[in-house]
Design a protein around this motif. Structure first.
Motif, PDB file in Angstrom:
ATOM      1  N   PRO A 100      -5.618   5.999  10.301  1.00 35.17           N
ATOM      2  CA  PRO A 100      -5.047   4.878  11.063  1.00 35.17           C
ATOM      3  C   PRO A 100      -5.330   4.964  12.562  1.00 35.17           C
ATOM      4  O   PRO A 100      -5.708   3.961  13.180  1.00 35.17           O
ATOM      5  CB  PRO A 100      -3.551   4.986  10.752  1.00 35.17           C
ATOM      6  N   ARG A 127      -4.651  -9.570  10.571  1.00 41.40           N
ATOM      7  CA  ARG A 127      -4.911  -8.840   9.320  1.00 41.40           C
ATOM      8  C   ARG A 127      -4.475  -7.387   9.401  1.00 41.40           C
ATOM      9  O   ARG A 127      -3.866  -6.863   8.452  1.00 41.40           O
ATOM     10  CB  ARG A 127      -6.410  -8.925   8.972  1.00 41.40           C
ATOM     11  N   TYR A 128      -4.758  -6.731  10.520  1.00 43.76           N
ATOM     12  CA  TYR A 128      -4.570  -5.287  10.578  1.00 43.76           C
ATOM     13  C   TYR A 128      -3.348  -4.834  11.380  1.00 43.76           C
ATOM     14  O   TYR A 128      -2.960  -3.667  11.292  1.00 43.76           O
ATOM     15  CB  TYR A 128      -5.828  -4.616  11.153  1.00 43.76           C
ATOM     16  N   GLY A 131       0.659  -7.629   9.889  1.00 45.98           N
ATOM     17  CA  GLY A 131       1.244  -7.574   8.555  1.00 45.98           C
ATOM     18  C   GLY A 131       0.692  -8.539   7.544  1.00 45.98           C
ATOM     19  O   GLY A 131       1.328  -8.793   6.519  1.00 45.98           O
ATOM     20  N   TYR A 134      -1.817  -6.060   6.431  1.00 49.42           N
ATOM     21  CA  TYR A 134      -1.527  -4.716   6.944  1.00 49.42           C
ATOM     22  C   TYR A 134      -0.715  -4.810   8.236  1.00 49.42           C
ATOM     23  O   TYR A 134      -0.869  -5.750   9.010  1.00 49.42           O
ATOM     24  CB  TYR A 134      -2.824  -3.956   7.212  1.00 49.42           C
ATOM     25  N   LYS A 135       0.102  -3.772   8.494  1.00 47.01           N
ATOM     26  CA  LYS A 135       0.931  -3.768   9.692  1.00 47.01           C
ATOM     27  C   LYS A 135       0.651  -2.517  10.518  1.00 47.01           C
ATOM     28  O   LYS A 135       0.673  -1.396   9.993  1.00 47.01           O
ATOM     29  CB  LYS A 135       2.416  -3.819   9.326  1.00 47.01           C
ATOM     30  N   ASN A 138      -1.485   0.509   9.533  1.00 43.91           N
ATOM     31  CA  ASN A 138      -0.958   1.407   8.491  1.00 43.91           C
ATOM     32  C   ASN A 138      -0.601   2.792   9.047  1.00 43.91           C
ATOM     33  O   ASN A 138      -0.734   3.817   8.352  1.00 43.91           O
ATOM     34  CB  ASN A 138      -1.948   1.563   7.327  1.00 43.91           C
ATOM     35  N   LYS A 141       1.414   5.226   7.173  1.00 42.24           N
ATOM     36  CA  LYS A 141       0.794   5.937   6.056  1.00 42.24           C
ATOM     37  C   LYS A 141      -0.161   7.033   6.537  1.00 42.24           C
ATOM     38  O   LYS A 141      -1.012   7.501   5.769  1.00 42.24           O
ATOM     39  CB  LYS A 141       0.031   4.953   5.164  1.00 42.24           C
ATOM     40  N   TRP A 147      -8.721   4.211   5.827  1.00 42.86           N
ATOM     41  CA  TRP A 147      -9.418   2.934   5.864  1.00 42.86           C
ATOM     42  C   TRP A 147     -10.830   3.159   5.350  1.00 42.86           C
ATOM     43  O   TRP A 147     -11.524   4.095   5.768  1.00 42.86           O
ATOM     44  CB  TRP A 147      -9.465   2.398   7.297  1.00 42.86           C
ATOM     45  N   PHE A 168     -10.749  -1.999   4.256  1.00 39.09           N
ATOM     46  CA  PHE A 168      -9.598  -2.040   3.352  1.00 39.09           C
ATOM     47  C   PHE A 168      -9.004  -0.640   3.238  1.00 39.09           C
ATOM     48  O   PHE A 168      -9.676   0.371   3.445  1.00 39.09           O
ATOM     49  CB  PHE A 168      -9.979  -2.594   1.979  1.00 39.09           C
ATOM     50  N   TRP A 169      -7.728  -0.591   2.889  1.00 40.49           N
ATOM     51  CA  TRP A 169      -6.984   0.664   2.829  1.00 40.49           C
ATOM     52  C   TRP A 169      -6.896   1.141   1.380  1.00 40.49           C
ATOM     53  O   TRP A 169      -6.710   0.353   0.459  1.00 40.49           O
ATOM     54  CB  TRP A 169      -5.568   0.468   3.373  1.00 40.49           C
ATOM     55  N   ASP A 171      -4.830   4.370  -0.667  1.00 38.76           N
ATOM     56  CA  ASP A 171      -3.938   5.528  -0.617  1.00 38.76           C
ATOM     57  C   ASP A 171      -4.632   6.758  -1.193  1.00 38.76           C
ATOM     58  O   ASP A 171      -5.483   6.656  -2.089  1.00 38.76           O
ATOM     59  CB  ASP A 171      -2.667   5.259  -1.429  1.00 38.76           C
TER      60      ASP A 171
END
Length: 348
Positions: A100, A127-128, A131, A134-135, A138, A141, A147, A168-169, A171
């Motif tokens: 992030p 977008r990033y 929220g 994504y907020k 991220n 996280k 990313w 895009f993210w 996990d």
């Protein structure tokens, strides 16, 4: 991603290059022309990477492909194989690239420069940061994922610019979106390792060597200590994924360089047997038919024939996840001069 977005990301890369010296002391990675992807691949040392591994620097590429070439062909006389079909390794793919903090450090200077236009910059912030979906990059996280962005084959083959999805993210331990093709996998790693395979390019041994006679069988063979399986392992350490691609020599094709010749066997293809091809000529073999060789039916005159010996390599990959498959055979050949003389007779 629309063409205008790709264009603006290209401008963004230029803006970033001017900002790197201020915002990061990390070694610069080459940005993908027309987008934010990094150049993949590596060269030179036995183990190399396509990018850095520090996820908290601007140009870090945490998902860079690392190549282990310690079991590859070595020495000054090696070369790449060429696929015997139209298949080519992937031109681009997606993998983890930024934490992030690193992602924020990458994109915020681009937005601040205003060179990409207010509307596009606002869409990116929405977008990033805001929220949707994504907020705040991220940041909540941090340490729990990365990313992802595109990487590009170092040779920039056709299609290198087709990986144009926005960042895009994913996990840690999660799967990338199913609707995005070419996300990194052991299959892609095996195919990328294919591009790094290097095989011996030694000339085939001939007897008689260099100069032979019309209608005289010339023996051909390859030393089994020179031609043995080679392999390259490609991995993405941050994901725990790896694949080893292995090339094993299986046959030698002899092209005499003229239609006025006979090959042994007739197909011109000599199979590997116990790690070698053909048999080394010995003094007691005069008058015998070689298991692998050629007989020229006409003199080469004042010049020479270009005999080409092409070794075919059977190639396959095996992944750390238990997957694996065959890849197209590869070949490498080199020409060598053969002078063919008429047999001189003496009349008394």
């Amino acid at each position: 991603m629309p063409a205008v977005i790709r264009f603006r990301r290209g401008i963004a890369a230029i803006v970033l290059a001017a900002s790197v010296c201020v915002l990061s002391a990390a070694p610069a990675m080459a940005d993908r022309p027309g987008g934010g992807g990094s150049v993949g691949g590596g060269s030179g040392s036995d183990t190399s990477t396509s990018g850095g591994t520090d996820g908290d620097t601007i140009n870090a590429s945490v998902g860079a492909v690392v190549f282990d070439r310690s079991h590859n062909g070595s020495g000054t006389s090696v070369g790449p194989v060429t696929a015997t079909t139209s298949w080519t390794p992937p031109a681009c793919w997606y993998a983890p690239k930024y934490s992030p903090a690193a992602f924020q450090a990458y994109v915020e200077p681009i937005w601040a420069a205003d060179s990409t236009g207010y509307e596009w910059d606002a869409q990116q912030r929405d977008r990033y940061v805001n929220g949707h979906p994504y907020k705040d990059f991220n940041k909540d996280k941090t340490g729990k994922g990365y990313w992802w962005d595109s990487y590009v084959n170092k040779s920039f083959p056709p299609g290198w610019d087709k990986c144009d999805e926005p960042y895009f993210w994913v996990d840690t331990g999660g799967a990338p979106p199913a609707n995005i093709p070419n996300t990194i996998s052991t299959k892609i790693l095996g195919e990328l390792a294919y591009n790094e395979i290097r095989v011996p390019t030694k000339e085939v041994s001939l007897k008689p060597a260099g100069t032979t006679k019309v209608n005289l069988a010339t023996w051909a063979w390859l030393d089994k200590t020179t031609f043995k399986p080679v392999s390259v392992t490609a991995s993405v350490p941050v994901l725990g994924l790896s694949a080893t691609t292995t090339a094993e020599p299986v046959s030698l094709r002899i092209d005499p360089g003229t239609s006025d010749a006979v090959t042994y066997p007739a197909s011109g293809v000599c199979e590997f047997n116990n790690g070698s091809i053909g048999e080394e000529y010995t003094a007691g073999d005069a008058g015998k038919t070689p298991p692998c060789g050629v007989k020229y039916l006409r003199s080469s005159g004042s010049g020479s024939y270009q005999l080409k010996a092409t070794v075919t390599w059977k190639i396959h990959w095996t992944g750390s996840d238990g997957n694996g498959d065959d890849l197209p055979d590869g070949s490498f050949g080199r020409p060598q001069d053969v002078i063919v003389q008429e047999i001189q007779s003496v009349n008394r």
